[in-house]
Design a protein around this motif. Structure first.
Motif, PDB file in Angstrom:
ATOM      1  N   PRO A  14       8.905  31.496 -35.401  1.00 36.19           N
ATOM      2  CA  PRO A  14       7.676  31.391 -34.608  1.00 36.19           C
ATOM      3  C   PRO A  14       6.838  32.656 -34.720  1.00 36.19           C
ATOM      4  O   PRO A  14       7.368  33.758 -34.827  1.00 36.19           O
ATOM      5  CB  PRO A  14       8.200  31.193 -33.173  1.00 36.19           C
ATOM      6  N   ARG A  15       5.529  32.496 -34.698  1.00 40.15           N
ATOM      7  CA  ARG A  15       4.650  33.660 -34.801  1.00 40.15           C
ATOM      8  C   ARG A  15       4.254  34.209 -33.435  1.00 40.15           C
ATOM      9  O   ARG A  15       3.566  35.232 -33.352  1.00 40.15           O
ATOM     10  CB  ARG A  15       3.389  33.299 -35.596  1.00 40.15           C
ATOM     11  N   HIS A  16       4.679  33.539 -32.378  1.00 42.18           N
ATOM     12  CA  HIS A  16       4.316  33.973 -31.033  1.00 42.18           C
ATOM     13  C   HIS A  16       5.385  34.888 -30.438  1.00 42.18           C
ATOM     14  O   HIS A  16       6.441  35.114 -31.034  1.00 42.18           O
ATOM     15  CB  HIS A  16       4.060  32.759 -30.144  1.00 42.18           C
ATOM     16  N   ARG A  17       5.112  35.420 -29.243  1.00 41.90           N
ATOM     17  CA  ARG A  17       5.922  36.475 -28.658  1.00 41.90           C
ATOM     18  C   ARG A  17       6.728  35.968 -27.460  1.00 41.90           C
ATOM     19  O   ARG A  17       6.280  35.097 -26.706  1.00 41.90           O
ATOM     20  CB  ARG A  17       5.043  37.637 -28.193  1.00 41.90           C
ATOM     21  N   LEU A  18       7.888  36.581 -27.286  1.00 47.31           N
ATOM     22  CA  LEU A  18       8.703  36.355 -26.096  1.00 47.31           C
ATOM     23  C   LEU A  18       8.499  37.551 -25.179  1.00 47.31           C
ATOM     24  O   LEU A  18       8.806  38.687 -25.549  1.00 47.31           O
ATOM     25  CB  LEU A  18      10.174  36.210 -26.461  1.00 47.31           C
ATOM     26  N   ALA A  63       2.388  29.556 -23.342  1.00 49.17           N
ATOM     27  CA  ALA A  63       2.693  28.147 -23.556  1.00 49.17           C
ATOM     28  C   ALA A  63       3.763  27.667 -22.593  1.00 49.17           C
ATOM     29  O   ALA A  63       3.842  26.471 -22.288  1.00 49.17           O
ATOM     30  CB  ALA A  63       3.153  27.925 -24.999  1.00 49.17           C
ATOM     31  N   HIS A  64       4.591  28.615 -22.100  1.00 50.10           N
ATOM     32  CA  HIS A  64       5.700  28.237 -21.222  1.00 50.10           C
ATOM     33  C   HIS A  64       6.148  29.462 -20.438  1.00 50.10           C
ATOM     34  O   HIS A  64       6.208  30.563 -20.991  1.00 50.10           O
ATOM     35  CB  HIS A  64       6.865  27.689 -22.047  1.00 50.10           C
ATOM     36  N   VAL A  65       6.453  29.258 -19.156  1.00 46.52           N
ATOM     37  CA  VAL A  65       6.959  30.324 -18.283  1.00 46.52           C
ATOM     38  C   VAL A  65       8.196  29.814 -17.570  1.00 46.52           C
ATOM     39  O   VAL A  65       8.176  28.750 -16.938  1.00 46.52           O
ATOM     40  CB  VAL A  65       5.904  30.760 -17.244  1.00 46.52           C
ATOM     41  N   ARG A  66       9.285  30.582 -17.676  1.00 47.33           N
ATOM     42  CA  ARG A  66      10.517  30.251 -16.976  1.00 47.33           C
ATOM     43  C   ARG A  66      10.888  31.414 -16.083  1.00 47.33           C
ATOM     44  O   ARG A  66      10.606  32.574 -16.390  1.00 47.33           O
ATOM     45  CB  ARG A  66      11.673  29.983 -17.958  1.00 47.33           C
ATOM     46  N   CYS A  67      11.591  31.100 -14.988  1.00 51.74           N
ATOM     47  CA  CYS A  67      11.875  32.124 -13.997  1.00 51.74           C
ATOM     48  C   CYS A  67      13.262  31.917 -13.405  1.00 51.74           C
ATOM     49  O   CYS A  67      13.735  30.784 -13.258  1.00 51.74           O
ATOM     50  CB  CYS A  67      10.817  32.059 -12.885  1.00 51.74           C
ATOM     51  N   HIS A  75       8.936  35.702  -6.638  1.00 54.33           N
ATOM     52  CA  HIS A  75       7.800  36.359  -5.990  1.00 54.33           C
ATOM     53  C   HIS A  75       7.053  37.247  -6.980  1.00 54.33           C
ATOM     54  O   HIS A  75       5.817  37.337  -6.948  1.00 54.33           O
ATOM     55  CB  HIS A  75       8.296  37.175  -4.791  1.00 54.33           C
ATOM     56  N   THR A  76       7.793  37.896  -7.873  1.00 57.29           N
ATOM     57  CA  THR A  76       7.148  38.699  -8.913  1.00 57.29           C
ATOM     58  C   THR A  76       6.253  37.832  -9.787  1.00 57.29           C
ATOM     59  O   THR A  76       5.108  38.208 -10.088  1.00 57.29           O
ATOM     60  CB  THR A  76       8.214  39.407  -9.771  1.00 57.29           C
ATOM     61  N   ALA A  77       6.756  36.681 -10.204  1.00 57.49           N
ATOM     62  CA  ALA A  77       5.954  35.774 -11.026  1.00 57.49           C
ATOM     63  C   ALA A  77       4.685  35.349 -10.286  1.00 57.49           C
ATOM     64  O   ALA A  77       3.586  35.333 -10.867  1.00 57.49           O
ATOM     65  CB  ALA A  77       6.785  34.551 -11.413  1.00 57.49           C
ATOM     66  N   ALA A 157       7.019  33.449 -21.455  1.00 55.38           N
ATOM     67  CA  ALA A 157       7.411  34.487 -20.499  1.00 55.38           C
ATOM     68  C   ALA A 157       8.698  34.085 -19.797  1.00 55.38           C
ATOM     69  O   ALA A 157       8.855  32.931 -19.379  1.00 55.38           O
ATOM     70  CB  ALA A 157       6.310  34.718 -19.468  1.00 55.38           C
ATOM     71  N   LEU A 158       9.604  35.058 -19.675  1.00 54.47           N
ATOM     72  CA  LEU A 158      10.825  34.890 -18.894  1.00 54.47           C
ATOM     73  C   LEU A 158      10.816  35.942 -17.796  1.00 54.47           C
ATOM     74  O   LEU A 158      10.734  37.139 -18.079  1.00 54.47           O
ATOM     75  CB  LEU A 158      12.061  35.073 -19.776  1.00 54.47           C
ATOM     76  N   VAL A 159      10.921  35.511 -16.548  1.00 52.42           N
ATOM     77  CA  VAL A 159      10.894  36.422 -15.405  1.00 52.42           C
ATOM     78  C   VAL A 159      12.299  36.480 -14.823  1.00 52.42           C
ATOM     79  O   VAL A 159      12.857  35.453 -14.414  1.00 52.42           O
ATOM     80  CB  VAL A 159       9.898  35.961 -14.329  1.00 52.42           C
ATOM     81  N   GLY A 160      12.875  37.672 -14.799  1.00 51.34           N
ATOM     82  CA  GLY A 160      14.255  37.756 -14.358  1.00 51.34           C
ATOM     83  C   GLY A 160      14.675  39.149 -13.959  1.00 51.34           C
ATOM     84  O   GLY A 160      13.936  39.855 -13.269  1.00 51.34           O
ATOM     85  N   HIS A 161      15.846  39.568 -14.449  1.00 47.98           N
ATOM     86  CA  HIS A 161      16.560  40.711 -13.891  1.00 47.98           C
ATOM     87  C   HIS A 161      17.002  41.683 -14.983  1.00 47.98           C
ATOM     88  O   HIS A 161      17.136  41.317 -16.154  1.00 47.98           O
ATOM     89  CB  HIS A 161      17.764  40.202 -13.105  1.00 47.98           C
ATOM     90  N   GLY A 162      17.298  42.906 -14.552  1.00 51.71           N
ATOM     91  CA  GLY A 162      17.559  43.988 -15.474  1.00 51.71           C
ATOM     92  C   GLY A 162      18.674  43.747 -16.458  1.00 51.71           C
ATOM     93  O   GLY A 162      18.464  43.732 -17.679  1.00 51.71           O
ATOM     94  N   HIS A 163      19.900  43.579 -15.979  1.00 55.32           N
ATOM     95  CA  HIS A 163      21.024  43.435 -16.896  1.00 55.32           C
ATOM     96  C   HIS A 163      20.939  42.136 -17.693  1.00 55.32           C
ATOM     97  O   HIS A 163      21.178  42.119 -18.905  1.00 55.32           O
ATOM     98  CB  HIS A 163      22.354  43.496 -16.130  1.00 55.32           C
ATOM     99  N   ALA A 164      20.627  41.041 -17.026  1.00 51.98           N
ATOM    100  CA  ALA A 164      20.593  39.754 -17.716  1.00 51.98           C
ATOM    101  C   ALA A 164      19.551  39.750 -18.825  1.00 51.98           C
ATOM    102  O   ALA A 164      19.798  39.220 -19.922  1.00 51.98           O
ATOM    103  CB  ALA A 164      20.326  38.630 -16.726  1.00 51.98           C
ATOM    104  N   LEU A 165      18.385  40.353 -18.583  1.00 52.23           N
ATOM    105  CA  LEU A 165      17.346  40.381 -19.612  1.00 52.23           C
ATOM    106  C   LEU A 165      17.683  41.363 -20.730  1.00 52.23           C
ATOM    107  O   LEU A 165      17.318  41.147 -21.890  1.00 52.23           O
ATOM    108  CB  LEU A 165      15.991  40.711 -18.987  1.00 52.23           C
ATOM    109  N   ARG A 166      18.380  42.441 -20.406  1.00 55.80           N
ATOM    110  CA  ARG A 166      18.821  43.363 -21.457  1.00 55.80           C
ATOM    111  C   ARG A 166      19.817  42.681 -22.397  1.00 55.80           C
ATOM    112  O   ARG A 166      19.760  42.842 -23.622  1.00 55.80           O
ATOM    113  CB  ARG A 166      19.438  44.613 -20.837  1.00 55.80           C
ATOM    114  N   VAL A 167      20.723  41.895 -21.832  1.00 54.53           N
ATOM    115  CA  VAL A 167      21.669  41.145 -22.660  1.00 54.53           C
ATOM    116  C   VAL A 167      20.926  40.083 -23.463  1.00 54.53           C
ATOM    117  O   VAL A 167      21.204  39.879 -24.656  1.00 54.53           O
ATOM    118  CB  VAL A 167      22.776  40.521 -21.788  1.00 54.53           C
ATOM    119  N   LEU A 168      19.972  39.402 -22.832  1.00 54.44           N
ATOM    120  CA  LEU A 168      19.199  38.386 -23.542  1.00 54.44           C
ATOM    121  C   LEU A 168      18.445  39.001 -24.720  1.00 54.44           C
ATOM    122  O   LEU A 168      18.408  38.430 -25.813  1.00 54.44           O
ATOM    123  CB  LEU A 168      18.228  37.697 -22.580  1.00 54.44           C
ATOM    124  N   ALA A 169      17.863  40.182 -24.522  1.00 53.73           N
ATOM    125  CA  ALA A 169      17.168  40.861 -25.614  1.00 53.73           C
ATOM    126  C   ALA A 169      18.135  41.182 -26.747  1.00 53.73           C
ATOM    127  O   ALA A 169      17.794  41.051 -27.934  1.00 53.73           O
ATOM    128  CB  ALA A 169      16.494  42.128 -25.107  1.00 53.73           C
TER     129      ALA A 169
END
Length: 208
Positions: A14-18, A63-67, A75-77, A157-169
């Motif tokens: 994909p040419r788009h961004r996460l 195109a899509h937002v998950r939280c 609330h951040t989203a 866009a993915l809206v979440g948390h520090g450790h979980a998003l670091r692992v996802l990255a």
């Protein structure tokens, strides 16, 4: 004169961004306590930072937002002006089990060695068994599989948390889950992941 061989197509990239978004500050993120499934609200400073993310994200359309289902992410989203398409249980934070609500310093004092959650894991708690880093990365892989088709339509866009998003990255970058120990992710900040040809790359990190 020999014929030019047909060009072999590469993988569909994909040419788009996460875009990863960590929630604003809470009382426990300020004090350094591990905040997994405890559903804490944002502090006023966390709300202010979340509103500021609207400026950071204003030039992007998603195109899509998950939280994550936890209120600090939802609330951040909302304050960042994002319309959430789906609440995803697999975006919740690491289940810290018996280390929920405890600081790294406190845990190290008890254990007598330089413990980290990514290297040494957690112990079961009274109300929760906790998770291994492999379980967290498994959830991350599921999230990435779900959102992958949307990345061909636009940014996600993915809206979440520090450790979980670091692992996802780390999973996105095709690294071992514990590569997350080389990433920090500040509260109320944004990371952008993309591709350079077929290679997954970090385009921005801790942007706020």
């Amino acid at each position: 004169m020999s014929e030019t061989p047909d060009e072999v197509p590469g993988p569909a990239i994909p040419r788009h961004r996460l875009v990863l978004i960590r929630h604003g500050e809470t009382q426990w993120s300020r004090s350094g306590q591990h905040t997994g499934l405890t559903d804490l609200p944002l502090l006023p400073e966390g709300e202010e930072a979340a509103r500021g993310l609207a400026d950071v994200l204003r030039d992007r359309t998603f195109a899509h937002v998950r939280c994550s289902p936890l209120q600090r992410a939802r609330h951040t989203a909302e304050l960042a002006g994002l319309r959430v398409d789906e609440i995803d249980e697999d975006l919740r934070e690491w289940d810290y089990g018996g280390y929920e609500g405890r600081s790294t310093e406190d845990i190290r004092a008890e254990l007598g060695y330089p413990w980290t959650v990514l290297e040494h894991g957690v112990v079961p708690g009274e109300d929760s068994p906790g998770e291994t880093v492999e379980q967290v990365s498994g959830r991350a892989s599921v999230v990435l599989e779900r959102i992958w088709p949307h990345l061909f339509d636009g940014d996600v866009a993915l809206v979440g948390h520090g450790h979980a998003l670091r692992v996802l990255a780390s999973v996105y970058l095709r690294q071992a889950p514990r590569f997350a120990q080389h990433l920090t992710f500040r509260v109320g900040s944004v990371a952008v992941l993309g591709h350079h040809r077929e290679d997954p790359v970090v385009e921005a990190w801790n942007h706020s």
